[in-house]
Design a protein around this motif. Structure first.
Motif, short mmCIF file in Angstrom:
data_model
loop_
_atom_site.label_atom_id
_atom_site.label_comp_id
_atom_site.label_asym_id
_atom_site.label_seq_id
_atom_site.Cartn_x
_atom_site.Cartn_y
_atom_site.Cartn_z
N VAL A 19 6.10 37.98 -15.83
CA VAL A 19 6.94 38.83 -15.35
C VAL A 19 7.35 38.60 -14.33
CG1 VAL A 19 5.87 40.87 -17.05
CG2 VAL A 19 4.94 40.50 -14.70
N GLU A 20 8.60 39.29 -14.15
CA GLU A 20 9.33 39.41 -12.68
C GLU A 20 9.75 40.40 -12.24
OE1 GLU A 20 11.57 35.01 -12.68
OE2 GLU A 20 12.84 36.96 -12.74
N LEU A 21 9.41 41.07 -11.17
CA LEU A 21 9.73 42.32 -10.42
C LEU A 21 10.68 42.31 -9.18
CD1 LEU A 21 6.11 43.79 -10.58
CD2 LEU A 21 7.41 43.81 -12.44
N ARG A 22 11.61 42.78 -9.18
CA ARG A 22 12.74 42.86 -8.27
C ARG A 22 12.67 43.93 -7.26
NH1 ARG A 22 18.51 40.81 -8.21
NH2 ARG A 22 19.47 42.33 -7.14
N CYS A 23 12.89 43.55 -6.05
CA CYS A 23 13.06 44.55 -4.90
C CYS A 23 14.24 44.42 -4.28
CB CYS A 23 11.70 44.27 -3.92
SG CYS A 23 12.02 45.22 -2.39
N ASP A 24 14.94 45.27 -3.90
CA ASP A 24 16.18 45.25 -3.06
C ASP A 24 15.95 46.23 -1.81
OD1 ASP A 24 18.11 45.10 -5.81
OD2 ASP A 24 19.13 44.18 -4.22
N PRO A 25 15.91 45.43 -0.56
CA PRO A 25 15.54 46.15 0.58
C PRO A 25 16.74 46.79 0.98
CG PRO A 25 15.89 43.86 0.95
CD PRO A 25 16.05 44.02 -0.25
N ILE A 26 16.49 47.87 2.28
CA ILE A 26 17.74 48.46 2.58
C ILE A 26 18.73 47.36 3.52
CG2 ILE A 26 18.21 49.77 4.67
CD1 ILE A 26 15.38 51.54 4.07
N SER A 27 19.66 47.56 3.07
CA SER A 27 20.67 46.39 3.80
C SER A 27 20.38 46.23 5.40
CB SER A 27 22.25 47.02 3.76
OG SER A 27 23.14 46.01 4.40
N GLY A 28 20.38 44.90 5.69
CA GLY A 28 19.95 44.53 7.07
C GLY A 28 18.74 44.44 7.47
N HIS A 29 17.44 44.85 6.53
CA HIS A 29 16.27 44.82 6.78
C HIS A 29 15.79 43.32 6.52
CE1 HIS A 29 14.76 49.02 6.82
NE2 HIS A 29 15.72 49.04 7.49
N THR A 30 15.34 42.74 7.77
CA THR A 30 14.63 41.43 7.68
C THR A 30 13.53 41.33 7.18
OG1 THR A 30 14.03 41.20 9.94
CG2 THR A 30 16.51 40.79 9.50
N ALA A 31 12.49 42.37 7.45
CA ALA A 31 11.08 42.14 6.83
C ALA A 31 10.87 42.94 5.52
CB ALA A 31 10.12 42.96 7.94
N LEU A 32 10.15 42.19 4.71
CA LEU A 32 10.02 42.88 3.38
C LEU A 32 8.34 42.70 3.22
CD1 LEU A 32 12.34 42.69 0.33
CD2 LEU A 32 9.66 41.95 0.15
N TYR A 33 7.85 43.71 2.37
CA TYR A 33 6.47 43.70 2.04
C TYR A 33 6.24 44.13 0.54
CZ TYR A 33 5.82 44.64 7.12
OH TYR A 33 5.89 44.34 8.38
N TRP A 34 5.32 43.75 0.04
CA TRP A 34 5.11 43.84 -1.21
C TRP A 34 3.54 44.31 -1.35
CZ3 TRP A 34 7.53 44.41 -5.75
CH2 TRP A 34 8.90 43.38 -6.12
N TYR A 35 3.31 45.48 -2.00
CA TYR A 35 1.99 46.08 -2.07
C TYR A 35 1.66 46.33 -3.63
CZ TYR A 35 2.22 47.38 2.91
OH TYR A 35 2.19 47.10 4.42
N ARG A 36 0.48 46.32 -3.84
CA ARG A 36 0.14 46.70 -5.32
C ARG A 36 -0.84 47.97 -5.23
NH1 ARG A 36 -3.40 42.47 -9.22
NH2 ARG A 36 -4.90 42.83 -7.55
N GLN A 37 -0.61 49.23 -6.05
CA GLN A 37 -1.33 50.36 -6.10
C GLN A 37 -1.88 50.57 -7.36
OE1 GLN A 37 1.03 53.77 -5.36
NE2 GLN A 37 -0.83 54.87 -4.72
N SER A 38 -3.38 50.47 -7.49
CA SER A 38 -3.98 50.53 -8.85
C SER A 38 -4.33 52.00 -8.95
CB SER A 38 -5.22 49.75 -8.89
OG SER A 38 -5.11 48.29 -8.76
N LEU A 39 -4.55 52.35 -10.20
CA LEU A 39 -4.83 53.95 -10.40
C LEU A 39 -5.81 54.16 -9.62
CD1 LEU A 39 -3.72 55.97 -12.38
CD2 LEU A 39 -5.45 55.28 -14.02
N GLY A 40 -5.55 55.48 -8.86
CA GLY A 40 -6.50 56.27 -8.10
C GLY A 40 -6.82 55.51 -6.84
N GLN A 41 -6.04 54.39 -6.62
CA GLN A 41 -6.53 53.73 -5.23
C GLN A 41 -5.28 53.81 -4.05
OE1 GLN A 41 -9.12 52.49 -4.58
NE2 GLN A 41 -9.82 53.07 -6.52
N GLY A 42 -5.21 53.61 -3.13
CA GLY A 42 -4.18 53.18 -2.19
C GLY A 42 -3.44 51.90 -2.21
N PRO A 43 -2.24 51.79 -2.03
CA PRO A 43 -1.50 50.51 -1.92
C PRO A 43 -2.33 49.49 -1.25
CG PRO A 43 -0.09 52.29 -1.37
CD PRO A 43 -1.35 52.79 -1.32
N GLU A 44 -2.37 48.15 -1.62
CA GLU A 44 -3.04 47.20 -1.35
C GLU A 44 -1.94 46.14 -0.86
OE1 GLU A 44 -7.12 45.82 -2.89
OE2 GLU A 44 -5.81 46.42 -4.66
N PHE A 45 -1.94 45.36 0.32
CA PHE A 45 -1.01 44.55 0.86
C PHE A 45 -1.24 43.26 0.01
CE2 PHE A 45 1.42 42.19 3.77
CZ PHE A 45 0.93 40.91 3.87
#
Lengths: 116, 116
Positions: A19-45
């Motif tokens: 699978v491929e998941l796509r992210c379009d950041p805010i225009s001009g933003h140079t920093a980009l992060y991915w996190y994963r959030q499992s059910l009932g948990q907070g996001p993990e870097f």
């Protein structure tokens, strides 16, 4: 202006598929992060990009996960040989990259991945 | 390793009542501290953040939080809750020596319900 967008909003796949998941950041933003959030948990870097390069990929769980940002804007998170345990909401965030640790991360609505 | 604990999984308050959401962190030095709110179908939104200085920080939507070093806490408060505050709230920390970016470590979240 437009916020962070992520596509698809929902993805259902079968175990073992790619699978491929796509992210379009805010225009001009140079920093980009991915996190994963499992059910009932907070996001993990997962990974942090500054420009085109992955500056910190220490959160990627194993080598089935890979992310790219070839032109310093859109990023794609790629998952090979998906497993049921990969089911989660994958969140993308971007920040200006200008203010270092004081930058605010702006999050997208996420992609809900379900592996059957 | 850094960690964040949000002791309350669910909280229910009446509209107009005061609110306090608890957050405790584990970190050797003073981390950077954040509170985010997540509404259904929406991305995480930053409510407030603490880096240094005045330990009482004001955020958006009438929220405030107080950093207490002695208790390793960063509790979120609001004097009068509105029905629209019903959402999930996440406390997050980032290491203070992070190389100029924030690898956020989130708690498991507190789900807030508001009774009319």
């Amino acid at each position: 202006g437009a916020g962070v967008s992520q596509t698809p909003s929902n993805k259902v796949t079968e175990k073992g598929k790619y699978v491929e998941l796509r992210c379009d950041p805010i225009s001009g933003h140079t920093a980009l992060y991915w996190y994963r959030q499992s059910l009932g948990q907070g996001p993990e870097f997962l990974i942090y990009f500054q420009g085109t390069g992955a500056a910190d990929d220490s959160g990627l769980p194993n080598d089935r996960f890979f992310a790219v940002r070839p032109e310093g804007s859109v990023s794609t998170l790629k998952i090979q040989r998906t497993e049921r345990g990969d089911s989660a909401v994958y969140l993308c965030a971007s920040s200006s990259g200008l203010a270092g640790y004081t930058d605010t991360q702006y999050f997208g609505p996420g992609t809900r991945l379900t592996v059957l | 390793a850094q960690s964040v604990t949000q002791p309350d999984i669910h909280i229910t308050v009446s509209e107009g009542a005061s609110l306090e959401l608890r957050c405790n962190y584990s970190y050797g030095a003073t981390p950077y501290l954040f509170w985010y709110v997540q509404s259904p179908g929406q991305g995480l939104q930053l409510l407030l953040k603490y880096f240094s200085g005045d330990t009482l920080v004001q955020g958006i939507k009438g929220f405030e939080a107080e950093f207490k070093r002695s208790q390793s806490s960063f509790n979120l408060r609001k004097p009068s809750v509105h029905w629209s505050d019903a959402a999930e709230y996440f406390c997050a920390v980032a290491p203070s020596f992070s190389g100029g970016y924030n690898k956020l470590i989130f708690g498991a979240g507190t789900r807030l319900a508001v009774h009319p």
